[in-house]
Design a protein around this motif. Structure first.
Motif, PDB file in Angstrom:
ATOM      1  N   ALA A   1      59.734 -78.148 -19.492  1.00 43.15           N
ATOM      2  CA  ALA A   1      58.282 -78.479 -19.564  1.00 43.15           C
ATOM      3  C   ALA A   1      58.268 -79.315 -20.679  1.00 43.15           C
ATOM      4  CB  ALA A   1      57.530 -77.304 -19.606  1.00 43.15           C
ATOM      5  N   LYS A   2      58.927 -79.030 -21.869  1.00 45.11           N
ATOM      6  CA  LYS A   2      58.805 -79.719 -22.981  1.00 45.11           C
ATOM      7  C   LYS A   2      59.754 -80.899 -23.013  1.00 45.11           C
ATOM      8  CE  LYS A   2      58.937 -79.059 -27.920  1.00 45.11           C
ATOM      9  NZ  LYS A   2      59.319 -78.035 -29.235  1.00 45.11           N
TER      10      LYS A   2
ATOM     11  N   PRO B   1      62.086 -85.815 -18.692  1.00 48.07           N
ATOM     12  CA  PRO B   1      61.321 -87.032 -18.805  1.00 48.07           C
ATOM     13  C   PRO B   1      60.226 -86.969 -17.958  1.00 48.07           C
ATOM     14  CG  PRO B   1      63.659 -87.141 -18.522  1.00 48.07           C
ATOM     15  CD  PRO B   1      63.456 -85.749 -18.309  1.00 48.07           C
ATOM     16  N   GLU B   2      59.114 -87.806 -18.417  1.00 47.16           N
ATOM     17  CA  GLU B   2      57.713 -87.720 -17.910  1.00 47.16           C
ATOM     18  C   GLU B   2      57.643 -87.972 -16.413  1.00 47.16           C
ATOM     19  OE1 GLU B   2      53.386 -89.698 -18.935  1.00 47.16           O
ATOM     20  OE2 GLU B   2      54.941 -89.642 -20.472  1.00 47.16           O
ATOM     21  N   GLN B   3      58.569 -88.957 -15.916  1.00 46.60           N
ATOM     22  CA  GLN B   3      58.470 -89.542 -14.621  1.00 46.60           C
ATOM     23  C   GLN B   3      59.740 -88.948 -13.857  1.00 46.60           C
ATOM     24  OE1 GLN B   3      55.885 -91.354 -13.608  1.00 46.60           O
ATOM     25  NE2 GLN B   3      55.265 -91.522 -15.801  1.00 46.60           N
ATOM     26  N   ALA B   4      60.024 -87.683 -14.324  1.00 42.85           N
ATOM     27  CA  ALA B   4      61.080 -86.741 -13.345  1.00 42.85           C
ATOM     28  C   ALA B   4      60.646 -86.844 -11.839  1.00 42.85           C
ATOM     29  CB  ALA B   4      61.342 -85.690 -14.093  1.00 42.85           C
ATOM     30  N   THR B   5      62.140 -86.928 -11.094  1.00 40.21           N
ATOM     31  CA  THR B   5      61.954 -86.846  -9.529  1.00 40.21           C
ATOM     32  C   THR B   5      62.879 -85.834  -9.080  1.00 40.21           C
ATOM     33  OG1 THR B   5      63.064 -88.983  -9.440  1.00 40.21           O
ATOM     34  CG2 THR B   5      60.900 -89.097  -9.205  1.00 40.21           C
TER      35      THR B   5
ATOM     36  N   ALA C   1      53.007 -80.855 -13.806  1.00 41.14           N
ATOM     37  CA  ALA C   1      53.067 -82.013 -14.529  1.00 41.14           C
ATOM     38  C   ALA C   1      54.102 -83.304 -13.910  1.00 41.14           C
ATOM     39  CB  ALA C   1      53.916 -81.497 -15.819  1.00 41.14           C
ATOM     40  N   HIS C   2      54.635 -82.827 -12.873  1.00 44.22           N
ATOM     41  CA  HIS C   2      55.699 -83.859 -12.651  1.00 44.22           C
ATOM     42  C   HIS C   2      55.478 -83.880 -11.190  1.00 44.22           C
ATOM     43  CE1 HIS C   2      57.604 -84.000 -16.611  1.00 44.22           C
ATOM     44  NE2 HIS C   2      57.769 -82.814 -16.470  1.00 44.22           N
TER      45      HIS C   2
ATOM     46  N   ASP D   1      67.202 -86.379 -13.185  1.00 41.55           N
ATOM     47  CA  ASP D   1      66.433 -86.276 -14.400  1.00 41.55           C
ATOM     48  C   ASP D   1      66.850 -85.298 -15.156  1.00 41.55           C
ATOM     49  OD1 ASP D   1      64.184 -88.832 -13.953  1.00 41.55           O
ATOM     50  OD2 ASP D   1      64.350 -87.517 -12.042  1.00 41.55           O
TER      51      ASP D   1
ATOM     52  N   ARG E   1      70.667 -84.333 -24.279  1.00 45.74           N
ATOM     53  CA  ARG E   1      70.059 -85.434 -23.684  1.00 45.74           C
ATOM     54  C   ARG E   1      70.961 -86.738 -23.569  1.00 45.74           C
ATOM     55  NH1 ARG E   1      64.965 -86.639 -23.148  1.00 45.74           N
ATOM     56  NH2 ARG E   1      64.352 -85.286 -24.798  1.00 45.74           N
TER      57      ARG E   1
END
Length: 237
Positions: free
Chosen positions: A45-46, A49-53, A75-76, A119, A235
């Motif tokens: 959650a932390k 990546p923001e736009q994770a698919t 959130a995604h 991601d 990462r």
């Protein structure tokens, strides 16, 4: 979906057998490993990546951890959660129980994903070649690994070995990835005899367990045992 080529199977039915599956199902349903599941979800959650698919759980078994990752979709919203295992028995069960996830039978050494498609990847005890992870994970994507920390299942091992060795806690080095988080999760578990027996059956040292020890575990009214995990996040550069 079964993506295991016949010539890559070490046996007719690779992976955990039915007895091991039943033991794992019994133990995981007790929620003794729920703190670990929650800790991995919190890390994702932390740091996902923001736009994770696409998120993959390698060595997913019957989906105990995989199913929890679907809550990250809040959130995604574009996130698809995948689970991969070489055991047909486990994947069949997971697919029936968790329709929100996508499961496949495949080898972790030949991930059935395109280059830079993922991601995030979760690897709880499961093996996977570093070059495959580097190929399949996007730049900026994350890899979460869980390995036994020093005193994991110490009390079970004491029943088998005269001299119990502590697990090595040196972090794995994976080419092309930076270690960005390193957490130890340690807690005590109070197990029934049935739970302790099931947990022993899940371990790689079960085959060294004597009949006397199996009997001792089965008859125990309460068995105290330590859970100790290293949770690391890498990462991709």
């Amino acid at each position: 979906m079964n993506l295991m080529p016949a010539h890559h199977k070490g046996s007719k039915n690779p992976g955990d057998n039915k007895e091991m599956m039943q033991a794992r199902r019994l133990f995981l349903n007790t929620e003794h490993y729920q703190p670990l599941r929650e800790a991995v979800v919190q890390r994702l959650a932390k740091l996902l990546p923001e736009q994770a698919t696409h998120l993959l759980d390698i060595g997913c078994g019957e989906g105990y951890y995989t199913s929890a990752f679907t809550q990250l979709a809040q959130a995604h919203p574009e996130l698809t959660v995948h689970g991969l295992d070489i055991s047909k028995v486990a994947v069949r069960y997971a697919a029936k129980r968790y329709p929100d996830c996508h499961f496949c039978v495949a080898s972790s050494h030949r991930l059935p994903f395109a280059d830079s498609q993922l991601d995030g990847v979760v690897r709880i005890y499961a093996p996977c070649k570093g070059e495959e992870l580097h190929r399949a994970i996007k730049t900026g994507g994350v890899l979460v690994t869980v390995t036994p920390a020093a005193r994991h299942l110490f009390q079970l091992k004491e029943l088998i070995y005269d001299d119990v060795r502590l697990h090595d806690m040196s972090p794995e080095e994976i080419e092309g990835f930076d270690l960005i988080a390193d957490q130890q999760l340690h807690y005590d578990m109070a197990l029934s005899g049935e739970e302790a027996t099931a947990l022993m059956q899940m371990t790689p040292f079960a085959w060294k367990t004597s009949q006397a020890v199996w009997q001792q575990l089965a008859e125990a009214t309460s068995f105290l045992c330590e859970a100790d995990f290293s949770i690391r996040v890498y990462r991709k550069r």
